[in-house]
Design a protein around this motif. Structure first.
Motif, PDB file in Angstrom:
ATOM      1  N   ILE A 289       0.872  -1.190   0.000  1.00 51.63           N
ATOM      2  CA  ILE A 289       0.000   0.000   0.000  1.00 51.63           C
ATOM      3  C   ILE A 289       0.901   1.230   0.000  1.00 51.63           C
ATOM      4  CG2 ILE A 289      -1.907   1.180   1.120  1.00 51.63           C
ATOM      5  CD1 ILE A 289      -2.590  -1.663   0.222  1.00 51.63           C
ATOM      6  N   PHE A 290       1.035   1.878  -1.152  1.00 43.56           N
ATOM      7  CA  PHE A 290       1.964   3.000  -1.284  1.00 43.56           C
ATOM      8  C   PHE A 290       1.319   4.353  -0.996  1.00 43.56           C
ATOM      9  CE2 PHE A 290       3.920  -0.333  -3.811  1.00 43.56           C
ATOM     10  CZ  PHE A 290       5.238  -0.251  -3.407  1.00 43.56           C
ATOM     11  N   PHE A 291      -0.005   4.421  -1.133  1.00 41.25           N
ATOM     12  CA  PHE A 291      -0.733   5.658  -0.836  1.00 41.25           C
ATOM     13  C   PHE A 291      -2.184   5.268  -0.608  1.00 41.25           C
ATOM     14  CE2 PHE A 291      -0.240   5.152  -5.453  1.00 41.25           C
ATOM     15  CZ  PHE A 291      -1.549   5.134  -5.883  1.00 41.25           C
ATOM     16  N   ASP A 292      -3.046   6.243  -0.417  1.00 35.53           N
ATOM     17  CA  ASP A 292      -4.461   5.948  -0.197  1.00 35.53           C
ATOM     18  C   ASP A 292      -5.070   5.430  -1.492  1.00 35.53           C
ATOM     19  OD1 ASP A 292      -7.080   5.782   0.517  1.00 35.53           O
ATOM     20  OD2 ASP A 292      -7.366   7.911   0.950  1.00 35.53           O
ATOM     21  N   TYR A 293      -5.364   4.138  -1.519  1.00 40.34           N
ATOM     22  CA  TYR A 293      -5.874   3.509  -2.733  1.00 40.34           C
ATOM     23  C   TYR A 293      -7.381   3.652  -2.913  1.00 40.34           C
ATOM     24  CZ  TYR A 293      -1.445   1.158  -3.827  1.00 40.34           C
ATOM     25  OH  TYR A 293      -0.144   0.877  -4.179  1.00 40.34           O
ATOM     26  N   ALA A 294      -8.053   4.321  -2.004  1.00 41.19           N
ATOM     27  CA  ALA A 294      -9.504   4.507  -2.150  1.00 41.19           C
ATOM     28  C   ALA A 294      -9.808   5.179  -3.485  1.00 41.19           C
ATOM     29  CB  ALA A 294     -10.054   5.344  -1.005  1.00 41.19           C
ATOM     30  N   GLY A 295     -10.690   4.578  -4.277  1.00 41.46           N
ATOM     31  CA  GLY A 295     -11.022   5.093  -5.597  1.00 41.46           C
ATOM     32  C   GLY A 295     -10.226   4.472  -6.715  1.00 41.46           C
ATOM     33  N   SER A 296      -9.115   3.788  -6.368  1.00 39.78           N
ATOM     34  CA  SER A 296      -8.331   3.090  -7.392  1.00 39.78           C
ATOM     35  C   SER A 296      -9.069   1.825  -7.826  1.00 39.78           C
ATOM     36  CB  SER A 296      -6.949   2.727  -6.847  1.00 39.78           C
ATOM     37  OG  SER A 296      -6.214   3.879  -6.509  1.00 39.78           O
ATOM     38  N   LYS A 297      -8.636   1.277  -8.950  1.00 44.79           N
ATOM     39  CA  LYS A 297      -9.287   0.097  -9.508  1.00 44.79           C
ATOM     40  C   LYS A 297      -8.412  -1.135  -9.335  1.00 44.79           C
ATOM     41  CE  LYS A 297     -12.572   2.665 -11.486  1.00 44.79           C
ATOM     42  NZ  LYS A 297     -14.008   2.603 -11.132  1.00 44.79           N
ATOM     43  N   LEU A 298      -9.068  -2.269  -9.110  1.00 48.76           N
ATOM     44  CA  LEU A 298      -8.401  -3.561  -9.117  1.00 48.76           C
ATOM     45  C   LEU A 298      -9.036  -4.435 -10.188  1.00 48.76           C
ATOM     46  CD1 LEU A 298      -8.011  -4.597  -5.344  1.00 48.76           C
ATOM     47  CD2 LEU A 298      -6.256  -3.713  -6.885  1.00 48.76           C
ATOM     48  N   ASN A 299      -8.204  -5.118 -10.953  1.00 46.87           N
ATOM     49  CA  ASN A 299      -8.719  -6.088 -11.913  1.00 46.87           C
ATOM     50  C   ASN A 299      -8.899  -7.426 -11.206  1.00 46.87           C
ATOM     51  OD1 ASN A 299      -8.716  -4.399 -14.230  1.00 46.87           O
ATOM     52  ND2 ASN A 299      -6.503  -4.651 -14.391  1.00 46.87           N
ATOM     53  N   VAL A 300     -10.132  -7.870 -11.146  1.00 47.41           N
ATOM     54  CA  VAL A 300     -10.446  -9.156 -10.529  1.00 47.41           C
ATOM     55  C   VAL A 300     -11.109  -9.999 -11.614  1.00 47.41           C
ATOM     56  CG1 VAL A 300     -11.574 -10.352  -8.635  1.00 47.41           C
ATOM     57  CG2 VAL A 300     -10.819  -7.974  -8.339  1.00 47.41           C
ATOM     58  N   GLY A 301     -10.416 -11.038 -12.061  1.00 47.49           N
ATOM     59  CA  GLY A 301     -10.914 -11.771 -13.213  1.00 47.49           C
ATOM     60  C   GLY A 301     -10.900 -10.858 -14.427  1.00 47.49           C
TER      61      GLY A 301
ATOM     62  N   GLU B 232     -12.983   0.688  -2.107  1.00 51.54           N
ATOM     63  CA  GLU B 232     -13.751   1.582  -1.238  1.00 51.54           C
ATOM     64  C   GLU B 232     -12.905   2.088  -0.074  1.00 51.54           C
ATOM     65  OE1 GLU B 232     -17.317   0.874   1.921  1.00 51.54           O
ATOM     66  OE2 GLU B 232     -17.811   0.399  -0.181  1.00 51.54           O
ATOM     67  N   LYS B 233     -12.152   1.177   0.563  1.00 53.10           N
ATOM     68  CA  LYS B 233     -11.351   1.567   1.727  1.00 53.10           C
ATOM     69  C   LYS B 233     -10.261   0.547   1.975  1.00 53.10           C
ATOM     70  CE  LYS B 233     -11.822   3.247   6.489  1.00 53.10           C
ATOM     71  NZ  LYS B 233     -12.760   3.569   7.594  1.00 53.10           N
TER      72      LYS B 233
END
Length: 262
Positions: A63-75, A82-83
């Motif tokens: 966790i390099f910074f606040d990832y809230a709002g970033s996207k993750l590719n799942v499948g 969200e948090k």
């Protein structure tokens, strides 16, 4: 220079797979066609693991910074973060211990709680989360570890130039100790090694360590760091005899359930 050292040592898989392999076994034996869908690539580097339809667990140092709002590719789909919940006992190494003698850095890594939970904004559909291991009997069990980090072999160590290839691989090892917050295993030379003996490499951080029991899969650990002595400048990851540390999921079972439940 200090930043590059931090990325090698404290991403910590001095990390998760391309992986560090036996020198006498074909690379193709370690390769997997497709990494399991419950293993997720983090936004910057490293991996996370889907443990609930709306939750991902990873090591805190990815966790390099606040990832809230970033996207993750799942499948095949993207999910918004969200948090992020970082364990309250996680300690980020200070810059003054990222050069010189490795002993202070090793002490910080061992004392830290390297784990974080990521809540997605909506449930993941079509992918089965992996269950988390709650028992304390990991010692002596064979684990299978996945990741896409730096490759290499036990004779020459990891080759950081291979990290950008992002090739999925797996390796196996035997849990040597299961004490407190860590699982450890040693990268044995061929005489004492498993057929697919290996070690996590830089970029494998957060990669899933799983066991198979009675046809079921369970997540027991997350690739975190390698123990080293001497001077930072002389460090070479992934050599035979190196001991790996993995975040021990059973040690954080109640914390995980508490955060996810809340």
């Amino acid at each position: 220079m200090k930043l590059s050292i931090f990325l090698v040592l404290a991403l910590y898989c001095i990390d998760s797979n391309a992986v560090v392999m036996r020198h006498d076994v074909s690379v193709d034996k370690y390769r997997v066609e497709k990494i399991p869908e419950y293993i997720i690539d983090m936004p910057q580097e490293g991996h996370g693991v889907l443990i609930d339809e709306q939750w991902v667990v990873t090591v805190a140092h990815t966790i390099f910074f606040d990832y809230a709002g970033s996207k993750l590719n799942v499948g095949s789909k993207q999910y918004e973060i969200e948090k992020v919940y970082i364990h309250p006992n996680y300690v980020k190494p200070s810059s003054n211990i990222l050069s010189g003698d490795l002993a202070p850095l090793m002490q910080v890594l061992k004392s830290s709680s390297d784990i974080a939970l990521i809540k997605l904004s909506r449930p993941v559909l079509g992918i089965k989360p992996i269950s988390i291991y709650s028992k304390s009997d990991e010692k002596g069990k064979v684990i299978t570890v996945f990741g896409k980090g730096a490759m290499g072999n036990g004779l020459t160590g990891e080759n950081l130039e291979t990290k950008s290839l992002y090739r999925p691989n797996k390796f196996q090892n035997v849990v040597e100790s299961a004490n407190g917050k860590w699982l450890t295993f040693k990268f044995d030379s061929p005489r004492n090694a498993l057929p697919l003996e290996g070690m996590h490499g830089s970029g494998d951080s957060g990669g899933a360590s799983i066991i198979y029991q009675d046809g079921e899969l369970s997540l027991v650990g997350l690739s975190s760091w390698q123990f080293a002595i001497g001077d930072v400048s002389a460090f070479k990851g992934g050599l035979y005899g190196t001991t790996a540390y993995q975040t021990r999921i059973s040690s954080y079972y109640n914390w995980i359930k508490g955060v996810v439940g809340s």
